[in-house]
Design an enzyme around this catalytic site. Structure first.
Site, short mmCIF file in Angstrom:
data_model
loop_
_atom_site.label_atom_id
_atom_site.label_comp_id
_atom_site.label_asym_id
_atom_site.label_seq_id
_atom_site.Cartn_x
_atom_site.Cartn_y
_atom_site.Cartn_z
N CYS A 108 0.80 -1.22 0.00
CA CYS A 108 0.00 0.00 0.00
C CYS A 108 0.84 1.27 0.00
CB CYS A 108 -0.95 0.00 1.19
SG CYS A 108 -2.21 -1.29 1.08
N HIS A 250 -3.12 6.72 4.94
CA HIS A 250 -3.62 5.43 4.44
C HIS A 250 -4.63 4.87 5.44
CE1 HIS A 250 -3.93 1.78 2.25
NE2 HIS A 250 -3.61 1.07 3.31
N ASN A 280 -10.82 0.38 1.33
CA ASN A 280 -9.36 0.41 1.38
C ASN A 280 -8.84 0.36 -0.05
OD1 ASN A 280 -6.63 -0.04 1.62
ND2 ASN A 280 -6.81 -1.75 3.04
#
Length: 319
Positions: A108, A250, A280
């Site tokens: 990520c 994030h 997400n």
């Protein structure tokens, strides 16, 4: 000379799934209805069409930017079209670009690290206009047939993920741009969350084509890493979170976002909370929040990254 973010764009596939729809699609075991939204705060996530690839989502985002004169393209994503060649080649071909290309991959944090690499290359004078783009298609790694509670828990992170595209253009600038960056990693935690299939460890077994992870251990790993990488950014620059037009973080679950915000002292009015409606978004989370947030040229923004493996990173920029 600095590297300035001169353009940001995202692509959100129009097809969506609510958390209730996700639970209805799961065959076999679900502990109780409403568990996904209750534990994560996610109401909806985006789902790519069956024929869309990671490169297609990146291309859709990049087309929203003035990218024609890019002299380097970096595809920075946890997803990829295939093992070989680099997905960056496929993106460049679809965009009609003939510049050098390569991939950057770090879960990520892929886009944040892609921006880091782009900045470094601009500062050396090797490039002046770098397109960093990402296409995330984690829906292809979701397990829809679940035997028991243990397998549901292991597969849970997949039910939070969203298919999205993102693109960031960086250009050489004499006055403003990225002015602080710092990154850390604790690679001993690499096995906490994995998608093992397709590499040399498990090249062909379909059982390894699903994302698997332990949310509790992942949270513990980030807590053990501590908040210093983020707090040091303020100490070393003499800034406060209030000095930034927005703080992009994030986001994997609202309870953890709330915990992180309290730990770091980030005011609620500086956060862009993208998770409930978009899920997400993996590495495209930060570009998404930059497109959703309210900032103007000359404003400062903070980018806070957390990625599996595990890694953390922070970047401060004057837009």
């Amino acid at each position: 000379m600095k590297a300035r973010i001169t353009g940001v764009a995202t692509y959100l596939p129009p097809r969506t799934m609510t958390s209730a729809e996700v639970e209805r699609r799961i065959e076999g075991y679900v502990p109780h209805r409403g568990v996904i939204e209750r534990m994560t705060g996610i109401r909806s996530r985006h789902v790519a069409e069956d024929g869309q690839q990671a490169s297609d989502l990146a291309v859709e985002a990049a087309r929203r930017l003035d990218h024609a004169d890019a002299d380097l393209l970096i595809f920075a994503s946890a997803s990829q079209d295939m093992v070989e060649p680099a997905t960056a080649h496929i993106v460049a071909a679809k965009l009609g670009l003939s510049c050098p290309v390569f991939d950057v991959k770090n879960a990520c944090n892929s886009v944040l690290n892609g921006i880091q690499v782009a900045e470094a290359l601009i500062l050396t004078g090797a490039h002046r206009r770098v397109l960093v783009c990402s296409g995330e298609v984690p829906s292809r790694a979701v397990r829809w047939r679940v035997r028991n509670h243990a397998q549901f828990a292991e597969s849970f992170a997949g039910y939070t993920l969203s298919d999205t595209g993102g693109a960031v253009m960086l250009s050489a600038d004499d006055r403003r741009g990225i002015f602080y960056r710092d990154f850390t990693a604790d690679s001993t935690a690499w096995a906490v969350g994995t998608l093992p299939g397709g590499g040399s460890a498990h090249p062909r077994d379909p059982e390894y084509s699903y994302f698997r992870g332990d949310g509790r251990r992942l949270k513990e790993a980030f807590e053990l890493a501590g908040p210093d990488v983020f707090l040091n950014a303020l100490k070393r620059t003499g800034l406060r979170w209030e000095d930034f037009a927005l703080v992009a973080v994030h986001q994997v679950a609202l309870p953890y976002l709330d915990h992180l915000a309290v730990t770091l002292g980030i005011p609620a009015d500086r956060l862009v909370v993208s998770l409930p409606e978009h899920g997400n978004c993996a590495s495209t989370t930060l570009p998404l929040q930059l497109t959703l947030g309210g900032w103007r040229p000359g404003d400062m923004v903070a980018l806070l990254g957390l990625g599996g493996g595990i890694s953390t990173g922070v970047m401060l920029a004057e837009m």
